[in-house]
Design an enzyme around this catalytic site. Sequence first.
Site, PDB file in Angstrom:
ATOM      1  N   ARG A 137      -0.163 -15.665   8.634  1.00  0.00           N
ATOM      2  CA  ARG A 137      -1.359 -14.994   9.166  1.00  0.00           C
ATOM      3  C   ARG A 137      -2.638 -15.527   8.517  1.00  0.00           C
ATOM      4  O   ARG A 137      -2.700 -15.715   7.310  1.00  0.00           O
ATOM      5  CB  ARG A 137      -1.225 -13.488   8.889  1.00  0.00           C
ATOM      6  N   LYS A 192       0.574  -4.208  14.166  1.00  0.00           N
ATOM      7  CA  LYS A 192      -0.171  -2.945  14.337  1.00  0.00           C
ATOM      8  C   LYS A 192      -1.670  -3.189  14.534  1.00  0.00           C
ATOM      9  O   LYS A 192      -2.281  -2.613  15.425  1.00  0.00           O
ATOM     10  CB  LYS A 192       0.027  -2.016  13.121  1.00  0.00           C
ATOM     11  N   ARG A 215       6.002  -5.501  -0.138  1.00  0.00           N
ATOM     12  CA  ARG A 215       5.482  -4.603   0.902  1.00  0.00           C
ATOM     13  C   ARG A 215       6.572  -4.217   1.899  1.00  0.00           C
ATOM     14  O   ARG A 215       6.618  -3.088   2.380  1.00  0.00           O
ATOM     15  CB  ARG A 215       4.302  -5.266   1.621  1.00  0.00           C
TER      16      ARG A 215
HETATM   17  P1  AMP Z   1      -2.388  -2.942   5.749  1.00  0.00           P
HETATM   18  O1  AMP Z   1      -3.676  -3.619   6.059  1.00  0.00           O
HETATM   19  O2  AMP Z   1      -2.124  -1.756   6.628  1.00  0.00           O
HETATM   20  O3  AMP Z   1      -1.229  -3.895   5.713  1.00  0.00           O
HETATM   21  O4  AMP Z   1      -2.529  -2.346   4.258  1.00  0.00           O
HETATM   22  C1  AMP Z   1      -2.739  -3.204   3.149  1.00  0.00           C
HETATM   23  C2  AMP Z   1      -2.403  -2.465   1.871  1.00  0.00           C
HETATM   24  O5  AMP Z   1      -3.288  -1.326   1.715  1.00  0.00           O
HETATM   25  C3  AMP Z   1      -1.006  -1.859   1.798  1.00  0.00           C
HETATM   26  O6  AMP Z   1      -0.037  -2.816   1.383  1.00  0.00           O
HETATM   27  C4  AMP Z   1      -1.202  -0.745   0.775  1.00  0.00           C
HETATM   28  O7  AMP Z   1      -1.272  -1.269  -0.532  1.00  0.00           O
HETATM   29  C5  AMP Z   1      -2.598  -0.231   1.137  1.00  0.00           C
HETATM   30  N1  AMP Z   1      -2.505   0.853   2.144  1.00  0.00           N
HETATM   31  C6  AMP Z   1      -2.887   0.810   3.443  1.00  0.00           C
HETATM   32  N2  AMP Z   1      -2.640   1.975   4.066  1.00  0.00           N
HETATM   33  C7  AMP Z   1      -2.066   2.784   3.148  1.00  0.00           C
HETATM   34  C8  AMP Z   1      -1.545   4.106   3.165  1.00  0.00           C
HETATM   35  N3  AMP Z   1      -1.537   4.848   4.294  1.00  0.00           N
HETATM   36  N4  AMP Z   1      -1.042   4.609   2.009  1.00  0.00           N
HETATM   37  C9  AMP Z   1      -1.048   3.898   0.869  1.00  0.00           C
HETATM   38  N5  AMP Z   1      -1.481   2.631   0.783  1.00  0.00           N
HETATM   39  C10 AMP Z   1      -1.992   2.066   1.896  1.00  0.00           C
END
Ligand code: AMP
Length: 203
Positions: free
Chosen positions: A120, A11, A161
């Site tokens: 990564r 993403k 996750r």
């Molecule tokens: P990402 O960088 O999108 O993989 O997000 C890293 C972490 O941030 C996730 O594993 C969640 O703990 C938190 N996070 C990111 N976006 C959200 C969201 N929309 N709702 C809740 N937690 C989020």
Amino acid sequence: MILLGAPGAGKGTQAAQICKKYGIPHISTGDMFRENMGNNTELGKLAKTYIDAGKLVPDEVTLAMVKDRLERDDCKNGFLLDGFPRTIAQADGLKALTSLDCVLNIDVNTDLLLNRITGRRICPKCAGTYHISTLTSDLCPACNEKLVQRADDNEATVKSRIDVYNAQTKPLIEYYGKSVKSVDGNQPADKVFESIVKVLEAI
Ligand code: AMP
């Protein structure tokens, strides 16, 4: 537009390219939380407790942060949400804030996800994202900074996750139903981007 997909689906990589091509802001809730964590804000301290455990930050907190961001001037001509919504409650909250032109889902086989995330490496200086299989050293190919691994990219946290994705985020594909456009994210990044552009040009 919003971008759906499991952790490791690509993403962030695709969002950066889409936003560059179409000149819209890239709103990544993960990046916003990490920025707050880096600045040690109250929001950052709270988010860290969830992120380090591979859990979702509570909906009210996340939704309030996104609402604030969407009210900024640069979102007037469109925006891309990367990593939001991640729950049905967040999607309901978003519906009350704005309409969407595109719900894009990047579909990747589960067995690929774990390899992609644990391999990564990110550049703390230019935010470039790489995979160890394509690197010849631990320095950023773009700016020579030492690459690092995200604290939540270790195997145990990643498994959690992916479980959270399957339980709470995957149901959004059904929630958005026929509006969802899916692309095959198992291909190399440039091919995935070509598929995404095709989808976007057809809207
Ligand atoms: P990402 O960088 O999108 O993989 O997000 C890293 C972490 O941030 C996730 O594993 C969640 O703990 C938190 N996070 C990111 N976006 C959200 C969201 N929309 N709702 C809740 N937690 C989020």
